[in-house]
Structures are given as C-alpha cells and as structure tokens.
Design a protein around this motif. Structure first.
Motif, short mmCIF file in Angstrom:
data_model
loop_
_atom_site.label_atom_id
_atom_site.label_comp_id
_atom_site.label_asym_id
_atom_site.label_seq_id
_atom_site.Cartn_x
_atom_site.Cartn_y
_atom_site.Cartn_z
N VAL A 169 8.09 26.58 -10.81
CA VAL A 169 7.70 29.08 -10.27
C VAL A 169 8.09 29.14 -12.09
CG1 VAL A 169 8.00 30.36 -9.71
CG2 VAL A 169 7.23 29.39 -8.33
N TYR A 170 9.08 28.46 -12.77
CA TYR A 170 9.45 29.55 -13.95
C TYR A 170 8.47 28.92 -14.95
CZ TYR A 170 12.05 25.18 -16.14
OH TYR A 170 12.69 24.23 -16.93
N LEU A 171 7.89 27.83 -14.89
CA LEU A 171 6.48 26.77 -15.89
C LEU A 171 5.47 27.74 -15.92
CD1 LEU A 171 8.03 23.52 -15.83
CD2 LEU A 171 8.77 24.93 -17.80
N LEU A 172 5.19 28.54 -14.81
CA LEU A 172 4.15 28.30 -14.50
C LEU A 172 3.18 30.27 -14.34
CD1 LEU A 172 2.70 25.73 -11.65
CD2 LEU A 172 2.14 26.01 -14.35
N VAL A 173 4.41 31.05 -13.32
CA VAL A 173 4.42 32.18 -13.57
C VAL A 173 5.00 32.76 -14.39
CG1 VAL A 173 5.08 33.83 -11.87
CG2 VAL A 173 5.28 32.19 -10.60
N PRO A 174 5.39 32.81 -15.04
CA PRO A 174 5.27 33.77 -16.59
C PRO A 174 4.46 33.36 -17.41
CG PRO A 174 7.60 32.90 -16.40
CD PRO A 174 7.02 32.70 -15.60
N PRO A 175 3.85 32.58 -17.71
CA PRO A 175 2.67 32.57 -18.71
C PRO A 175 1.43 33.07 -18.14
CG PRO A 175 2.87 30.42 -18.55
CD PRO A 175 4.31 31.22 -17.53
N MET A 176 1.55 32.61 -16.27
CA MET A 176 0.63 33.44 -15.92
C MET A 176 0.77 35.38 -15.66
SD MET A 176 -0.67 33.77 -11.57
CE MET A 176 1.17 34.67 -11.07
N THR B 185 -5.00 28.34 -14.20
CA THR B 185 -6.40 29.37 -14.73
C THR B 185 -6.88 30.73 -15.47
OG1 THR B 185 -7.82 27.86 -13.03
CG2 THR B 185 -9.05 29.69 -13.89
N ILE B 186 -5.42 31.56 -14.09
CA ILE B 186 -5.66 32.95 -15.00
C ILE B 186 -4.64 32.50 -16.23
CG2 ILE B 186 -4.72 35.15 -14.82
CD1 ILE B 186 -4.80 34.25 -11.48
N ALA B 187 -3.59 32.62 -16.65
CA ALA B 187 -2.52 31.64 -17.47
C ALA B 187 -3.79 31.41 -19.10
CB ALA B 187 -1.34 30.76 -17.65
N ILE B 188 -4.30 30.36 -18.24
CA ILE B 188 -5.49 29.88 -20.12
C ILE B 188 -5.96 31.47 -20.64
CG2 ILE B 188 -7.28 28.62 -20.46
CD1 ILE B 188 -4.19 27.38 -20.23
N LEU B 189 -6.67 31.66 -18.63
CA LEU B 189 -8.13 33.44 -19.65
C LEU B 189 -7.26 34.28 -20.22
CD1 LEU B 189 -9.82 32.73 -16.53
CD2 LEU B 189 -10.69 32.06 -18.40
N GLY B 190 -6.21 35.23 -19.76
CA GLY B 190 -5.34 35.55 -19.99
C GLY B 190 -4.76 35.66 -21.15
N ASN B 191 -4.21 34.18 -21.59
CA ASN B 191 -3.59 34.43 -23.18
C ASN B 191 -4.59 33.81 -23.81
OD1 ASN B 191 -0.09 34.36 -22.44
ND2 ASN B 191 -1.00 33.17 -20.99
N PHE B 192 -5.80 33.58 -23.36
CA PHE B 192 -7.13 33.44 -24.89
C PHE B 192 -7.41 34.78 -24.80
CE2 PHE B 192 -7.43 28.72 -24.20
CZ PHE B 192 -7.29 28.31 -25.61
N THR B 193 -7.73 35.47 -23.80
CA THR B 193 -7.95 37.07 -23.98
C THR B 193 -7.18 37.55 -24.77
OG1 THR B 193 -8.67 37.29 -21.98
CG2 THR B 193 -8.78 39.02 -23.19
N ILE B 194 -5.51 37.77 -24.89
CA ILE B 194 -4.43 38.27 -25.78
C ILE B 194 -5.65 38.02 -27.38
CG2 ILE B 194 -2.40 38.51 -26.26
CD1 ILE B 194 -3.15 40.20 -24.01
N LEU B 195 -5.21 36.50 -27.39
CA LEU B 195 -5.87 36.36 -28.75
C LEU B 195 -7.28 36.78 -29.79
CD1 LEU B 195 -3.82 31.94 -28.12
CD2 LEU B 195 -3.55 33.89 -29.11
N PHE B 196 -7.95 36.27 -28.65
CA PHE B 196 -9.56 37.10 -28.91
C PHE B 196 -9.55 38.68 -29.28
CE2 PHE B 196 -13.55 39.05 -27.60
CZ PHE B 196 -13.96 38.08 -28.49
N ILE B 197 -8.55 39.50 -28.28
CA ILE B 197 -8.90 40.46 -28.72
C ILE B 197 -7.98 41.52 -30.01
CG2 ILE B 197 -7.73 43.22 -27.60
CD1 ILE B 197 -8.62 42.17 -24.91
N VAL B 198 -7.11 40.48 -30.08
CA VAL B 198 -5.85 41.28 -31.43
C VAL B 198 -6.91 40.66 -32.28
CG1 VAL B 198 -3.54 40.53 -32.75
CG2 VAL B 198 -3.33 40.28 -30.33
#
Length: 319
Positions: free
Chosen positions: A282-289, A39-52
């Motif tokens: 961990v290596y698939l979930l933690v970096p995207p978060m 959830t953090i990864a989805i919200l965070g990365n969509f926020t980055i895309l939205f802001i840019v």
C-alpha cells in the motif's frame, strides 16, 4: 534450489517470492486492484510532467519539485509491480539474488528521495508565503537543480548500507521470501547470522533520517501557519492555506502508511502475515496514485490545463 531449512547456501543464486501467503486464492483479484492503482499512477504522473513541460508559466520551483515527485512516483511502483504480477499471474516466483538486492535498493532509495522532495517542497512553500520577495532570488533554477541532485544523492547514499549489509550475510535458513517483493527486513530475516546491525540501521533511517525530514516539514508549516493567521482577512487566509492543502494531503498519504508499515514489520509479530505484506504494498502504490490526483485537483494551474486539454479533445471528437 532446495527449500530446506537446513541446506547451506551462503551465496544464494535465487530467492523465491511467495506473493501473499494465505491469500493465494485472491491473487488475481488483488492484482487487478494493484493494476488499477498502477495505471492511475502512470497516467497521472505522466500528465503532470506533460503539462508542466508544455506550459511555460509553470516553469518555476514549485512545479519543478512536483516534476521530481512525479518521476519518483513513476519509479517506485514500477520497481515492484512487474515481478508482483508475474507471481500472481504466471506463478513465476524465482528472482535472481542480484536482482532481488537491486529491487531492494531501488525501493528504499526512491522512498528516501521522495521524502527529501517533500522537504524541498515544504521549503518552497515556506519561502513563497513567509518571504515572497526573496523567493525568486533564492530558489533560482540552478539552486532547484542542486537541491534535486542533493536529494537524489542522499537517498542513494543512505540506502547503500542496506545493500552492502544484505549482500554480506550468509543465507543458510531458506531462500523463500514470504513477500511480493524484496523488502529490506523480509530479506534480512532470512540470514543465519546476527543481523541486529541491519535492524538498528533500518530504525536509524526511519527515526533519524526520515524523522528529521518530518521535523523540517513540521517546522516549515509552523512558520507558514503563523504567517497565514497573521493575514488581515479570512478570505486571504483561506486562499493562502489552499495553496498548502495539496502538499499536506500528499505528505500524510506518504508518511503515515510508511511509518505504520516499518514499525509493524519490526514489532507487530502478532499481526497476520498477509496484513504485513498488503500494508507494505500500500505505501508503495497508493501515494504514487494519489499524488497526481491531489495536486491535479487542488492546484488551479494544473487543474485548468487538464480541463482545457479535455475540452480540446471533446471538441475534436464532436467536430
């Protein structure tokens, strides 16, 4: 399909994913932590895309590469989490053979793509700090687009032998995969043929392809550090170094768990199986978060825009 070790099925129709053997009683609690990270990864990365997208002043090479990273960080966890949750929550362990190989391809393809994006970001920082006058003339929008396309094609081509080799092996031992997803070595180990070529190619990708990425990134930052330490004052040095800090944190979070997991899957036979599987997740979930948190907190323009959006929301709520 029979789970027997003696049944011959050279072209299995389905595999059985066990989840995390030995931790079945904790599947629900593990799934909650994985859901939070996703959830953090989805919200965070969509926020980055939205802001840019919404802020024209961020329409430059650094932020275009950051958007590419965000898209990759949306795909990587999404390629594993839905099936993982179906195992943990509904005991739905079967996965079609073709779907398994597709998942395998997406995981490794986008991992290689993300590695290439980090190289591109390191090159961007090198040009911005070491050759600032040439930065805008070399890294134009068409060049950035070509770099992004090249990185994506490289990932797809380098990982394609994983798929082709895994598809040709006869699977006559078992169709049970003791894992949460169709990881390359977890699938190959089920084959009843000499699969050394798959193992050697996997090591080649880790050390030669990913290793070269790490070398290129290291060379870029050696030059960057030289340029930083030649600056006249410590204040300027710290300010310039701060622009690279987020990138270095993201690189460490990405490469270290992946290298550890890859080596452990081949040489860590004495480690508990559940430890292998947890580290692979961990290596698939933690970096995207972590990536959107790292860049959001350490990049002044993005941090300022996030705080501005929060302030606007707060004003609307209390007005």
């Amino acid at each position: 399909m029979s789970d027997s070790n003696t049944t011959d099925f050279p072209n299995p129709s389905t595999f059985i994913l066990l989840g995390i053997p030995g931790l079945e009683a904790d599947h629900i609690w593990i799934s909650i932590s994985f859901c939070i990270m996703y959830t953090i990864a989805i919200l965070g990365n969509f926020t980055i895309l939205f802001i840019v997208k919404r802020k024209p002043s961020l329409h430059g090479p650094m932020y275009y590469f950051l958007c590419m990273l965000a898209v990759t960080d949306l795909v990587l966890p999404t390629s594993i989490l839905p099936k993982m949750l179906s195992i943990f929550w509904f005991n739905s362990r079967e996965i079609d053979f073709s779907a398994c190989l597709t998942q395998l391809y997406f995981i490794h393809c986008f991992f290689m793509t993300e590695s290439g994006i980090f190289v591109a970001m390191a090159f961007d920082r090198y040009m911005a700090i070491c050759h600032p006058l040439r930065h805008s003339t070399i890294l134009t929008n068409p060049v950035v687009a070509k770099i992004g396309l090249a990185v994506m094609l490289r990932g797809g081509i380098v990982v394609l032998p994983y798929l082709l080799l895994a598809r040709q092996w006869p699977y006559c031992r078992t169709n049970i995969i003791p894992h949460t997803h169709c990881e390359h070595m977890a699938v190959v180990k089920l084959a009843c043929a000499n699969t050394h070529v798959s193992s050697y190619y996997g090591l080649f990708v880790v050390f030669c392809v990913t290793g070269l990425d790490v070398i290129f990134i290291s060379m870029s930052y050696i030059q960057i550090f030289r340029a930083i330490f030649s600056l006249p004052t410590k204040d300027v040095q710290l300010k310039t170094f701060g622009t690279c800090g987020s990138h270095l944190c993201a690189i460490s979070a990405f490469y270290i768990p992946r290298l550890f997991s890859s080596l452990k899957s081949r040489f860590g036979q004495n480690m508990p199986l559940h430890f292998h599987i947890l580290s692979a997740n961990v290596y698939l979930l933690v970096p995207p978060m972590l990536n959107p948190i790292i860049y959001g907190m350490r990049t002044k323009e993005i941090r300022g825009r996030i705080l501005q959006l929060i302030a606007q929301k707060g004003t609307k709520i209390f007005s």
